[in-house]
Design a protein around this motif. Sequence first.
Motif, PDB file in Angstrom:
ATOM      1  N   ARG A  58       4.443 -30.047 -16.469  1.00 55.19           N
ATOM      2  CA  ARG A  58       5.377 -28.931 -16.354  1.00 55.19           C
ATOM      3  C   ARG A  58       4.960 -27.771 -17.263  1.00 55.19           C
ATOM      4  N   ARG A  59       4.557 -28.078 -18.496  1.00 57.82           N
ATOM      5  CA  ARG A  59       4.140 -27.020 -19.424  1.00 57.82           C
ATOM      6  C   ARG A  59       2.909 -26.298 -18.911  1.00 57.82           C
ATOM      7  N   ASP A  60       1.947 -27.081 -18.413  1.00 55.50           N
ATOM      8  CA  ASP A  60       0.737 -26.461 -17.860  1.00 55.50           C
ATOM      9  C   ASP A  60       1.078 -25.605 -16.645  1.00 55.50           C
ATOM     10  N   ALA A  61       2.033 -26.070 -15.832  1.00 56.09           N
ATOM     11  CA  ALA A  61       2.424 -25.319 -14.643  1.00 56.09           C
ATOM     12  C   ALA A  61       3.077 -23.992 -15.021  1.00 56.09           C
ATOM     13  N   ILE A  62       3.904 -24.004 -16.058  1.00 59.28           N
ATOM     14  CA  ILE A  62       4.562 -22.763 -16.493  1.00 59.28           C
ATOM     15  C   ILE A  62       3.521 -21.746 -16.946  1.00 59.28           C
ATOM     16  N   VAL A  63       2.511 -22.214 -17.672  1.00 64.83           N
ATOM     17  CA  VAL A  63       1.431 -21.317 -18.110  1.00 64.83           C
ATOM     18  C   VAL A  63       0.691 -20.761 -16.896  1.00 64.83           C
ATOM     19  N   GLU A  64       0.351 -21.618 -15.959  1.00 66.31           N
ATOM     20  CA  GLU A  64      -0.379 -21.201 -14.762  1.00 66.31           C
ATOM     21  C   GLU A  64       0.430 -20.202 -13.929  1.00 66.31           C
ATOM     22  N   LEU A  65       1.706 -20.529 -13.699  1.00 64.85           N
ATOM     23  CA  LEU A  65       2.548 -19.667 -12.863  1.00 64.85           C
ATOM     24  C   LEU A  65       2.867 -18.344 -13.565  1.00 64.85           C
ATOM     25  N   SER A  66       2.974 -18.376 -14.882  1.00 61.53           N
ATOM     26  CA  SER A  66       3.185 -17.122 -15.628  1.00 61.53           C
ATOM     27  C   SER A  66       1.980 -16.211 -15.486  1.00 61.53           C
ATOM     28  N   ARG A  67       0.808 -16.814 -15.471  1.00 58.07           N
ATOM     29  CA  ARG A  67      -0.418 -16.026 -15.294  1.00 58.07           C
ATOM     30  C   ARG A  67      -0.415 -15.351 -13.918  1.00 58.07           C
ATOM     31  N   VAL A  68       0.033 -16.082 -12.908  1.00 66.17           N
ATOM     32  CA  VAL A  68       0.131 -15.514 -11.559  1.00 66.17           C
ATOM     33  C   VAL A  68       1.106 -14.337 -11.553  1.00 66.17           C
ATOM     34  N   LEU A  69       2.257 -14.513 -12.205  1.00 64.02           N
ATOM     35  CA  LEU A  69       3.291 -13.463 -12.206  1.00 64.02           C
ATOM     36  C   LEU A  69       2.854 -12.218 -12.967  1.00 64.02           C
ATOM     37  N   ASN A  70       1.906 -12.361 -13.882  1.00 65.84           N
ATOM     38  CA  ASN A  70       1.479 -11.231 -14.714  1.00 65.84           C
ATOM     39  C   ASN A  70       0.163 -10.614 -14.269  1.00 65.84           C
ATOM     40  N   GLU A  71      -0.330 -11.014 -13.111  1.00 63.67           N
ATOM     41  CA  GLU A  71      -1.571 -10.419 -12.615  1.00 63.67           C
ATOM     42  C   GLU A  71      -1.378  -8.941 -12.277  1.00 63.67           C
ATOM     43  N   ALA A  72      -2.478  -8.224 -12.252  1.00 65.49           N
ATOM     44  CA  ALA A  72      -2.431  -6.776 -11.993  1.00 65.49           C
ATOM     45  C   ALA A  72      -2.459  -6.495 -10.495  1.00 65.49           C
ATOM     46  N   THR A  73      -1.495  -7.059  -9.774  1.00 68.53           N
ATOM     47  CA  THR A  73      -1.362  -6.795  -8.343  1.00 68.53           C
ATOM     48  C   THR A  73       0.082  -6.416  -8.052  1.00 68.53           C
ATOM     49  N   GLU A  74       0.350  -6.043  -6.799  1.00 75.37           N
ATOM     50  CA  GLU A  74       1.720  -5.680  -6.440  1.00 75.37           C
ATOM     51  C   GLU A  74       2.643  -6.889  -6.619  1.00 75.37           C
ATOM     52  N   ILE A  75       3.861  -6.631  -7.058  1.00 76.17           N
ATOM     53  CA  ILE A  75       4.789  -7.705  -7.380  1.00 76.17           C
ATOM     54  C   ILE A  75       5.082  -8.579  -6.162  1.00 76.17           C
ATOM     55  N   ASP A  76       5.161  -8.003  -4.971  1.00 73.45           N
ATOM     56  CA  ASP A  76       5.438  -8.815  -3.779  1.00 73.45           C
ATOM     57  C   ASP A  76       4.325  -9.828  -3.539  1.00 73.45           C
ATOM     58  N   PHE A  77       3.078  -9.404  -3.747  1.00 74.28           N
ATOM     59  CA  PHE A  77       1.951 -10.311  -3.576  1.00 74.28           C
ATOM     60  C   PHE A  77       2.014 -11.426  -4.613  1.00 74.28           C
ATOM     61  N   ARG A  78       2.345 -11.060  -5.861  1.00 73.10           N
ATOM     62  CA  ARG A  78       2.427 -12.057  -6.928  1.00 73.10           C
ATOM     63  C   ARG A  78       3.507 -13.094  -6.638  1.00 73.10           C
ATOM     64  N   LEU A  79       4.654 -12.620  -6.141  1.00 78.92           N
ATOM     65  CA  LEU A  79       5.741 -13.552  -5.841  1.00 78.92           C
ATOM     66  C   LEU A  79       5.370 -14.480  -4.691  1.00 78.92           C
TER      67      LEU A  79
END
Length: 333
Positions: free
Chosen positions: A3-24
């Motif tokens: 779960r901790r590793d997943a939160i780190v991974e998913l946070s990285r996805v949410l903070n990428e430099a792309t449009e928010i809709d794509f990130r979601l």
Amino acid sequence: EERRDAIVELSRVLNEATEIDFRLGEFARRIVPRFADDCVVVLDREGAFREIARATSSPEGSDGFSKSVASVALGSSLVSSRSGNGRGDQRPGHSSALFPLVARGKRIGAIGFGPSAEWGGADDGDSVFFRELADRVSSAVENARLVEEARAATRARELILFVVSHDLKNPLSAILLSAQMLERGSLSEEKARAIGARILSATSSMKRLISDLLDLAKVQSGTFSIEREPTEVAPLLETCRADFEERAKDRRIELEFVSGEGIPPIRGDAGRIVQVLWNLVGNALKFSPPGAHVRVEAERSGDWARFSVTDDGPGIPPEVKKKLFRKFWQAKS
């Protein structure tokens, strides 16, 4: 640990430099089927809640789950239920977790997880895990909004600079040309007065432009105001005439001002009314060909005074009318 590793991974996805809709969308795809059967994100877009991202391990019936998420966005309380997965599928052991997305104390959407049968319920580690993900989605959406606002402000500043440089160019050129003619000397008194009037007209145009920019700043800061006082109509037209008479002559356009009879004093902000007329007349002169006629008229209409500006220009094409009230938008002259 997973779960901790997943939160780190998913946070990285949410903070990428792309449009928010794509990130979601990418976020939802990484949730399903690894941690949940379904993942749906609903956000406020222009005053209406819309589904932005959806991933599901079984498309059949997923619309029902999306509606449940939308209901949370609209104000329903947090839903966590072991009786079904939000699809109308009441299989024992299946549960759903729905959370509002909140930023600045305001509900901006909702996210729903249709967890797999292994989820233990609202009080175990999975519930904490999904709530943590919901909080991180809220932060990512809010950060994306702030970034877009900053970009929009930058674009607006660049557009203001473009408009100012474009609109100041003509009056500045007129002043420069007039000053050069005066410097040469040997001008008749009548010619010198005409050049002086042209300079006054150009400086008036520049003053109006600067005034418009100051008004924009007041609108954005919430300090713009209207001072309503009894106002005679005829002097408003005369003020406009003084500003545009020389410009009309330079473009060989007949500029006519007509004030009808029996118009009572109106209660309004004289400066703002002249500002509106100034913009309308300025556009009429800008888009009318040499030899054209521009008529500015005030007439009584019941208890109202009606102002109109008519010209011989090409008119406004239907396809651009919807752009008229966009900030800084200009038609091509």
